[in-house]
Design a protein around this motif. Structure first.
Motif, PDB file in Angstrom:
ATOM      1  N   ASP A   1      27.642  46.727  33.774  1.00  0.00           N
ATOM      2  CA  ASP A   1      27.801  47.417  35.055  1.00  0.00           C
ATOM      3  C   ASP A   1      27.399  48.877  34.961  1.00  0.00           C
ATOM      4  O   ASP A   1      26.879  49.452  35.925  1.00  0.00           O
ATOM      5  CB  ASP A   1      29.253  47.305  35.531  1.00  0.00           C
TER       6      ASP A   1
ATOM      7  N   GLY B   1      28.026  45.732  46.696  1.00  0.00           N
ATOM      8  CA  GLY B   1      29.224  45.075  46.186  1.00  0.00           C
ATOM      9  C   GLY B   1      29.100  43.564  46.232  1.00  0.00           C
ATOM     10  O   GLY B   1      29.518  42.859  45.310  1.00  0.00           O
TER      11      GLY B   1
ATOM     12  N   ASN C   1      27.582  40.948  42.880  1.00  0.00           N
ATOM     13  CA  ASN C   1      28.680  40.057  42.494  1.00  0.00           C
ATOM     14  C   ASN C   1      28.272  38.592  42.542  1.00  0.00           C
ATOM     15  O   ASN C   1      29.125  37.698  42.504  1.00  0.00           O
ATOM     16  CB  ASN C   1      29.875  40.284  43.429  1.00  0.00           C
TER      17      ASN C   1
ATOM     18  N   ASN D   1      29.760  35.912  40.253  1.00  0.00           N
ATOM     19  CA  ASN D   1      31.211  35.683  40.210  1.00  0.00           C
ATOM     20  C   ASN D   1      31.744  34.834  41.355  1.00  0.00           C
ATOM     21  O   ASN D   1      32.966  34.715  41.504  1.00  0.00           O
ATOM     22  CB  ASN D   1      31.948  37.031  40.216  1.00  0.00           C
TER      23      ASN D   1
ATOM     24  N   CYS E   1      34.924  40.377  53.091  1.00  0.00           N
ATOM     25  CA  CYS E   1      35.304  40.693  51.709  1.00  0.00           C
ATOM     26  C   CYS E   1      36.816  40.608  51.524  1.00  0.00           C
ATOM     27  O   CYS E   1      37.302  40.123  50.489  1.00  0.00           O
ATOM     28  CB  CYS E   1      34.809  42.089  51.331  1.00  0.00           C
TER      29      CYS E   1
ATOM     30  N   PRO F   1      28.635  49.219  41.189  1.00  0.00           N
ATOM     31  CA  PRO F   1      28.794  48.483  39.922  1.00  0.00           C
ATOM     32  C   PRO F   1      30.008  48.944  39.127  1.00  0.00           C
ATOM     33  O   PRO F   1      30.617  48.148  38.402  1.00  0.00           O
ATOM     34  CB  PRO F   1      27.494  48.792  39.162  1.00  0.00           C
TER      35      PRO F   1
ATOM     36  N   ARG G   1      33.234  47.313  40.185  1.00  0.00           N
ATOM     37  CA  ARG G   1      33.371  45.948  39.678  1.00  0.00           C
ATOM     38  C   ARG G   1      34.142  45.910  38.358  1.00  0.00           C
ATOM     39  O   ARG G   1      34.718  44.879  37.999  1.00  0.00           O
ATOM     40  CB  ARG G   1      31.994  45.311  39.503  1.00  0.00           C
TER      41      ARG G   1
ATOM     42  N   GLY H   1      37.749  44.718  38.132  1.00  0.00           N
ATOM     43  CA  GLY H   1      38.066  43.295  38.151  1.00  0.00           C
ATOM     44  C   GLY H   1      38.737  42.805  36.881  1.00  0.00           C
ATOM     45  O   GLY H   1      39.366  41.740  36.868  1.00  0.00           O
TER      46      GLY H   1
ATOM     47  N   ARG I   1      41.144  40.191  39.629  1.00  0.00           N
ATOM     48  CA  ARG I   1      39.858  39.799  40.206  1.00  0.00           C
ATOM     49  C   ARG I   1      39.704  40.212  41.666  1.00  0.00           C
ATOM     50  O   ARG I   1      38.595  40.359  42.170  1.00  0.00           O
ATOM     51  CB  ARG I   1      39.651  38.291  40.079  1.00  0.00           C
TER      52      ARG I   1
ATOM     53  N   PRO J   1      38.190  44.604  43.169  1.00  0.00           N
ATOM     54  CA  PRO J   1      36.887  45.069  43.661  1.00  0.00           C
ATOM     55  C   PRO J   1      36.605  44.634  45.092  1.00  0.00           C
ATOM     56  O   PRO J   1      36.173  45.452  45.921  1.00  0.00           O
ATOM     57  CB  PRO J   1      35.894  44.426  42.673  1.00  0.00           C
ATOM     58  N   MET J   2      36.839  43.359  45.414  1.00  0.00           N
ATOM     59  CA  MET J   2      36.561  42.883  46.767  1.00  0.00           C
ATOM     60  C   MET J   2      37.468  43.549  47.798  1.00  0.00           C
ATOM     61  O   MET J   2      37.058  43.770  48.943  1.00  0.00           O
ATOM     62  CB  MET J   2      36.724  41.364  46.836  1.00  0.00           C
TER      63      MET J   2
END
Length: 548
Positions: A136, A348, A352, A355, A402, A466, A469, A472, A476, A479-480
């Motif tokens: 990242d 974002g 991703n 993932n 998101c 990045p 991220r 996470g 997890r 980030p979202m």
């Protein structure tokens, strides 16, 4: 002004000459899409464990399973730990079998990967465990290169011309892009990626300026829409290319070699006639205008060409004007925020792709394909619902998607990918909207400065995306949650902006009025029969649809 606008009308707004120019931009747009997202397919997760070959010195006949059982601890799930091993000892094999090993440490001799796995950035440079974050960080450095390039090549193109800057940028992208395929160390890889990012900015900005200065007002949106669609097609091609070429070095060569095809077209790439006139190079401007007219099968009367003369320097507003006047300060802060959160959620989601749980190649294909209808839908929504509502709703929608993703269980990859694709659609359409909206909100005297500031804020968001991220690893959903919250807030702030749909562009900074209010007053005056000055007409014509 100098009369170059009238001559360009005689040459043709969007004839064969301009269409060839748009066609020339296809190759760079495809190449930009490759470099933007290629690293995602070079760092694919694979099983790995610490290299514990030290035990073979005392037990050369051990099977691989016996070696791993003796030297690697197991996690709560019963699988071998990937980032730790039992500390090596100088015992004989019988002692190790009798007493076992208890003390653990981090991998000290590297890692072992599946032998059938094609070479990747992850396996060659050990981007696992404590070095996993370098992936990242490298992407953030590439984004920093984009920002650096916009700061270098923008002023440089104004000084030495559009064509030389395009040539320099293409050369740098090709040279360092191919060079990446032969780097011996990951830090060299990051440095080369930074240069490639800078060259990407040089190509995209300069080609956009060149197209804007050659293509007529009515056709500029279509030209820019074409470049946006080519970028989306480039993402789809990347999915197929990376699926077929799993060796990361060969993939880098294949993607970087494409830009060299542009060198064969450099002979027909024209310089900007407007730029030549501003620099007093009138004879060169006449030659390129005559060439354009001949390509479009038009004739230019000699007396029309004689009207060309060096342009007088037009006094522009300063950067501080954006912050001195209250109404401009409001527009500047909100639009910079809108561009920031738009870029933030776009990257974002895009970065991703590995993932979401489904096949990354199919996901990338969907992400690229969805951008094409998003760009076209933007044309309808802007005219039907206006700029402000479109910008606000699209940003809020991308953010809400998101936020919903954070509540989807990990064992539901289809639902997650579908939602992410919807978010990518909204973010892409919002990006196109922001180009139009920002150009219409800022008055002519500070338009380039204002949009440039918004672009910088978008680049900063690209650098941060990045890095966010990395959170996470704590949870997890973090980030979202951040990628979703930012555009929702940014979209709500856009409600405070004025509507610009159907209004004329503001020429100056006004006196206590919002840009759209100035525009609306101008529109109303026009409807009452007042005639605007010739200079204002020419200025509006040259800037009204520069961005899309």
């Amino acid at each position: 002004m100098s009369g170059v606008g009238e001559i360009l009308k005689a040459v043709g707004d969007f004839g064969r000459f301009q269409k060839c120019l748009v066609l020339l931009s296809v190759i760079p747009c495809l190449s930009v899409a490759f470099h933007q997202f290629c690293q995602l397919f070079m760092v694919v997760e694979v099983p790995h464990h610490c290299d514990t070959s030290w035990i073979l010195a005392v037990g050369p006949n051990l099977t691989e399973e016996e070696q791993l059982n003796l030297t690697l601890p197991r996690g709560p799930d019963g699988h071998f730990e990937q980032c730790s091993m039992f500390s090596p000892v100088d015992w004989d094999l019988d002692s190790i079998l009798a007493y076992g090993l208890n003390h653990t440490e981090k991998c000290s001799s590297g890692w072992v990967y599946p032998s059938e796995q094609p070479p990747s950035l992850l396996t060659e440079f050990d981007l696992v465990c404590d070095r996993k974050d370098l992936n990242d960080i490298a992407q953030a450095i590439y984004m920093a290169g984009l920002l650096l390039g916009s700061m270098i090549f923008g002023p440089l193109s104004d000084r030495i011309g559009r064509r030389p800057v395009v040539l320099i940028s293409v050369f740098l992208q090709g040279l360092f892009g191919l060079g990446i395929a032969f780097v011996p160390h990951f830090y060299v890889y990051m440095a080369f990626r930074c240069v490639v990012g800078a060259s990407v900015s040089g190509i995209t900005m300069t080609l956009l300026a060149l197209a804007t200065e050659w293509i007529g007002v009515s056709s500029r949106p279509n030209a820019v829409l074409t470049s946006h669609c080519c970028f989306a097609i480039g993402q789809m091609i990347l999915a197929g290319l990376s699926y077929g070429i799993r060796n990361w070095r060969l993939l880098e060569i294949a993607g970087s070699a494409l830009i060299f095809a542009f060198f064969f077209c450099m002979g027909v790439l024209p310089e900007s006639a407007r730029w030549l006139v501003t620099k007093g190079r009138i004879e060169e401007a006449k030659k390129v205008l005559q060439k354009a007219a001949a390509t479009n099968k038009r004739s230019l009367p000699p007396e029309l060409l004689e009207q060309l003369k060096p342009e007088k320097e037009v006094k522009s507003g300063s950067f501080l004007d954006l912050f001195r006047k209250k109404h401009l300060l409001k527009v500047t802060l909100i639009m910079s925020c809108a561009w920031f959160v738009n870029s933030f959620v776009y990257y974002g989601l895009s970065l991703n792709v590995t993932n979401f749980g489904l096949d990354i190649y199919l996901t990338q294909l969907a992400f690229g394909a969805v951008e094409i209808p998003a760009r076209f839908a933007c044309i309808f929504t802007l005219q039907r619902f206006g700029r402000r509502k479109t910008q606000a709703v699209l940003l809020v929608l991308s953010g809400l998607v998101c936020l919903i993703i954070t509540g989807i269980p990990e064992d539901q990859p289809v639902a997650t990918t579908v939602l992410a694709t919807i978010g990518k659609f909204a973010a892409s359409a919002s990006f196109s909207t922001s180009y139009v909206y920002a150009a219409e909100l800022f008055p002519t005297v500070v338009r380039q400065t204002g949009v440039g500031l918004c672009s910088v804020s978008a680049r900063v968001a690209g650098i941060l995306a990045p890095l966010v991220r990395l959170l996470g690893q704590h949870h997890r959903a973090i980030p979202m949650a951040i990628f979703g919250s930012a555009p929702v807030l940014g979209g709500l702030l856009c409600i405070l902006l004025p509507e610009t749909c159907g209004t004329d562009l503001a020429d100056d900074t006004g006196d206590g009025h919002l840009p759209a209010q100035v525009c609306e007053n101008a529109t109303s005056s026009s409807q009452n029969g007042q005639v605007k000055g010739k200079g204002a007409d020419q200025d509006n014509e040259s800037t009204k649809t520069t961005y899309f």
